[in-house]
Write an enzyme that holds these catalytic residues in place. Sequence first.
Site, short mmCIF file in Angstrom:
data_model
loop_
_atom_site.label_atom_id
_atom_site.label_comp_id
_atom_site.label_asym_id
_atom_site.label_seq_id
_atom_site.Cartn_x
_atom_site.Cartn_y
_atom_site.Cartn_z
N SER A 103 0.80 -1.05 0.13
CA SER A 103 0.13 0.04 -0.04
C SER A 103 0.74 1.23 0.01
CB SER A 103 -1.04 0.09 1.23
OG SER A 103 -0.24 0.24 2.51
N LYS A 146 -6.10 5.43 8.11
CA LYS A 146 -4.90 5.90 7.33
C LYS A 146 -5.23 7.66 7.33
CE LYS A 146 -3.17 2.10 4.79
NZ LYS A 146 -2.79 1.42 3.50
#
Length: 256
Positions: A103, A146
Site C-alpha cells: 500500500s 490512514k
Amino acid sequence: LTARGIIKIATRGSAVGEINGLSVLDAGDFSFGRPSRITATAGPGREGIIDIERSVMLGGPLHSKGILILGGYLTYRYARKIPLSLNARLVFEQSYSGVDGDSASSAELYALISDLAGVPIKQSLAVTGSVNQKGEVQPIGGVNEKIEGFFDVCRLMEGGLTGEQGVVIPAANVRHLMLRQDVVEAVRAGKFHIYAVSTIDQGIEILTGLPAGARDADGNFDEGSVNRRVQDRLRFFAGRGRDQDRPEIQSKEAHP
C-alpha cells in the site's frame, strides 16, 4: 511522539525525495493509522532499486513485490529505448519493526520520481495506494484509519491545521470512506483535503504542483514537465553506464 518531534514527520513545506506514507498498525481488536516518512535517493549505477527494509530483513514479501514493480514502471515509462541504469535506495525512516504490504508503493514511487526529477514534494500531504507497472493507482485496505491518523498528526503539530494539509488516496477507495465527524467537518470547512487519483501522473501534479507531462510520438515528454526531468536524468545515467563500459574510459580513470 510525532508532535514532540521524536518521530520525524513534516506537515509543512516541501522536500526532494521525501514523502509522508500512510500505514495501519494493528493491535488486536484495535487498529490505527500512523504516517511514516519515506525517503528515496538515486544515482547512476547498475544495482537497480534497493529495498533497504528487505536488505535488513524487515521487509515482507508483499512489500518487496511492490518495490520490484517500481522498476517495471520506470522501464515502461522512461526506459523503453535505453537501459534502466541507476542505483536507488528506498526506506521507511525510523522504522524498527517489520514492514509488509504494497500500500506504500505509490508513495515510494513518488519519492523516487521526486529525487530523479529534483522536484520537491509538498510535505503537507500524505499518500497511500499501491501501483502497477503501468502507473495505475490501486485500492488498499484501512483507508479510513490512514486518513484519520494523518489528520490527527496535523491537528496536533505546532500550528495545527493550516488548510494546506490532506491525503492522496486511490480513487477506487472513495466508496469505502466512513470518516470520523471531526475529519468530515474539517474537509467541509476546507481545513483538510482528500484527493482521489487513478494514475501516478495525477498524483504527481497534486504533490508537486507541476505538470506531469505527456509523451509525444517520438517518445519524449513535454519540456519542463516532471516526467521529462526524470526521462532526462535516466538518459544521463544510461550514458554514464555506457562510458564505464568503454575500455579507454576505464583506462583513463585507472591511470589519470
